[in-house]
Design a protein around this motif. Structure first.
Motif, PDB file in Angstrom:
ATOM      1  N   GLN A  16       0.836  -1.204   0.000  1.00 59.09           N
ATOM      2  CA  GLN A  16       0.000   0.000   0.000  1.00 59.09           C
ATOM      3  C   GLN A  16       0.877   1.263   0.000  1.00 59.09           C
ATOM      4  N   ASN A  72       0.940   4.221  -2.843  1.00 62.91           N
ATOM      5  CA  ASN A  72       0.695   5.629  -2.482  1.00 62.91           C
ATOM      6  C   ASN A  72       1.822   6.542  -2.952  1.00 62.91           C
ATOM      7  N   VAL A 126       2.157   6.263  -7.439  1.00 58.00           N
ATOM      8  CA  VAL A 126       1.140   6.778  -8.371  1.00 58.00           C
ATOM      9  C   VAL A 126       1.391   8.265  -8.707  1.00 58.00           C
ATOM     10  N   GLU A 166       2.062  10.006 -12.404  1.00 57.94           N
ATOM     11  CA  GLU A 166       1.304  11.158 -12.913  1.00 57.94           C
ATOM     12  C   GLU A 166       2.249  12.260 -13.362  1.00 57.94           C
ATOM     13  N   LEU A 213      -7.906   1.953  -9.940  1.00 60.13           N
ATOM     14  CA  LEU A 213      -7.078   2.794  -9.075  1.00 60.13           C
ATOM     15  C   LEU A 213      -7.836   4.080  -8.718  1.00 60.13           C
ATOM     16  N   ARG A 214      -8.062   4.314  -7.427  1.00 58.90           N
ATOM     17  CA  ARG A 214      -8.788   5.519  -6.964  1.00 58.90           C
ATOM     18  C   ARG A 214      -8.200   5.981  -5.648  1.00 58.90           C
ATOM     19  N   TRP A 215      -8.119   7.291  -5.455  1.00 60.22           N
ATOM     20  CA  TRP A 215      -7.719   7.810  -4.146  1.00 60.22           C
ATOM     21  C   TRP A 215      -8.873   7.588  -3.168  1.00 60.22           C
ATOM     22  N   ASN A 216      -8.568   7.069  -1.995  1.00 58.61           N
ATOM     23  CA  ASN A 216      -9.601   6.824  -0.986  1.00 58.61           C
ATOM     24  C   ASN A 216      -9.311   7.749   0.192  1.00 58.61           C
ATOM     25  N   ASP A 217     -10.184   8.766   0.340  1.00 55.87           N
ATOM     26  CA  ASP A 217      -9.971   9.787   1.373  1.00 55.87           C
ATOM     27  C   ASP A 217      -9.979   9.196   2.776  1.00 55.87           C
ATOM     28  N   TYR A 248      -4.496   4.897  -1.842  1.00 54.27           N
ATOM     29  CA  TYR A 248      -5.193   4.481  -3.063  1.00 54.27           C
ATOM     30  C   TYR A 248      -5.834   3.109  -2.879  1.00 54.27           C
ATOM     31  N   ASP A 249      -7.025   2.953  -3.468  1.00 55.95           N
ATOM     32  CA  ASP A 249      -7.561   1.604  -3.679  1.00 55.95           C
ATOM     33  C   ASP A 249      -6.959   1.142  -5.002  1.00 55.95           C
ATOM     34  N   PHE A 250      -6.594  -0.119  -5.070  1.00 57.71           N
ATOM     35  CA  PHE A 250      -5.973  -0.606  -6.318  1.00 57.71           C
ATOM     36  C   PHE A 250      -6.300  -2.078  -6.516  1.00 57.71           C
TER      37      PHE A 250
END
Ligand code: FAQ
Length: 325
Positions: A237, A241, A244, A248, A259-263, A268-270
């Protein structure tokens, strides 16, 4: 099975000695080679440090493949220095392992017979120059993420070896990222090569941290002994983090549609790697397993005359010394 072996070997140890050993670990003391240690602790360290050493040595092969084809003299010098560093890491780690009462020859024999593993990542091919960038950036990046905490591991020689190794790995990671920058900012064809290298090395890099915590055999005991400081999933994890945003910045896309940022978790969720593929590679069925082990076995066989020469010379010196006494 290995966990069972460790348990049964440990059970021969005196419970009082085991409790005192654990108390030393809990106080954060370092364990040194000649001090008492449970048999299971010694065996699992030989396994981990030995596999780590083998990884550094086998790990020279995918990049060594590109030394003659580096695009400039400067890149060739840098790559050569990096590959030599990996050889040095292997040597420190074999030396650390030998302090546990195993010989280097025994470790090599186990590597060559397939009884000991090396990191799964080195069973993937290096197809283009951009792969040198991806390896430095991602593979050395993952290695650092795993090895920085190992500087605080409980076994003294291993922890101390990690200090220098981590410094050198940081340089390796930066040189890899520098290659990726050059490629990503180059011609469309170069940028495409950089993206392709990221696509191929992303999931194998995530696999370097080992199976999920639920599948990990050694984590619980080895964390209690502070051989391991973090779980496989924690380090994976952290790696995602950190990496990514670097992708970018390069203008490249991580090959994961989930892949999404999880507040909530501030991470990140991946998508998980393909664990079937991982276990197949561990069984020897990866794209390059045969080639990598074949190269190491050949190097061992080719060095036979040299080892014999060294031994003959040492015997001769010993005979001369005895005659002179
Ligand atoms: N590949 O119970 P766990 C580098 C095996 S250095 C192959 O979770 P553990 C530098 C594991 O051995 C890279 N096998 O195991 C460089 C066990 O099988 P066993 C190497 C793997 O030990 C860069 C089984 O799965 N780094 O790259 C892998 O608690 C560029 C169950 O797993 C180290 O060795 C894998 N990826 O955790 C060089 C760091 N993952 O032995 C050149 C030190 C798991 O029972 C170019 N090692 N397995 O038959 C560690 O931190 C740990 O050993 C883990 C695995 C985290 C790798």
């Amino acid at each position: 099975m290995y966990a069972q072996m460790i348990k049964s070997e440990s059970s021969n140890d005196d419970p009082q000695a085991l409790a005192e050993f654990q108390a030393r670990i809990d106080r954060g003391e370092r364990i040194e080679p000649k001090e008492w240690m449970p048999e299971g602790y010694r065996k699992t360290l030989i396994r981990q440090i030995g596999q780590h050493a083998h990884s550094e040595i086998v790990g020279q092969l995918p990049e060594g493949n590109w030394i003659t084809r580096a695009p400039t003299l400067e890149r060739k010098q840098i790559l050569l220095a990096k590959v030599q560093d990996e050889a040095g890491h292997g040597l420190y780690l074999y030396s650390a392992c030998e302090t546990l009462g195993v010989t280097r020859d025994e470790l090599f024999e186990k590597l060559h017979s397939g009884a000991m593993k090396y990191s799964s990542i080195f069973n993937y091919p290096t197809l283009t120059w951009a792969d040198m960038g991806a390896i430095g950036w991602l593979v050395d990046g993952a290695a650092i993420m795993n090895q920085v905490p190992l500087q605080r591991t409980s076994y003294g020689p291993y922890a101390r070896a990690m200090v220098r190794i981590c410094k050198e790995e940081s340089f390796h990671q930066r040189q890899g990222y520098s290659i990726m920058m050059k490629m990503a900012q180059g011609t469309p064809a170069q940028k495409e090569m950089a993206q392709d290298a990221l696509n191929r090395f992303w999931y194998p890099s995530l696999m370097m941290f080992g199976p999920s915590d639920a599948e990990s055999v050694h984590s619980t005991q080895n964390m209690a002994w502070k051989i391991k400081i973090n779980t496989n999933d924690e380090l994976r994890q952290r790696f995602v983090n950190e990496t990514v945003p670097q992708a970018e910045y390069l203008g490249l896309t991580v090959p994961d549609e989930h892949l999404r940022w999880n507040d909530d978790k501030q991470g990140y969720d991946f998508s998980e790697p393909d664990w079937d593929e991982f276990f197949e590679v561990l069984k020897g069925n990866g794209p390059c397993n045969e080639e990598r082990l074949g190269a190491r076995r050949k190097a061992w066989d080719d060095g036979q005359w040299f080892r014999e020469g060294l031994s003959a010379y040492a015997d001769k010196q010993a005979t001369r010394r005895t005659a002179a006494e």
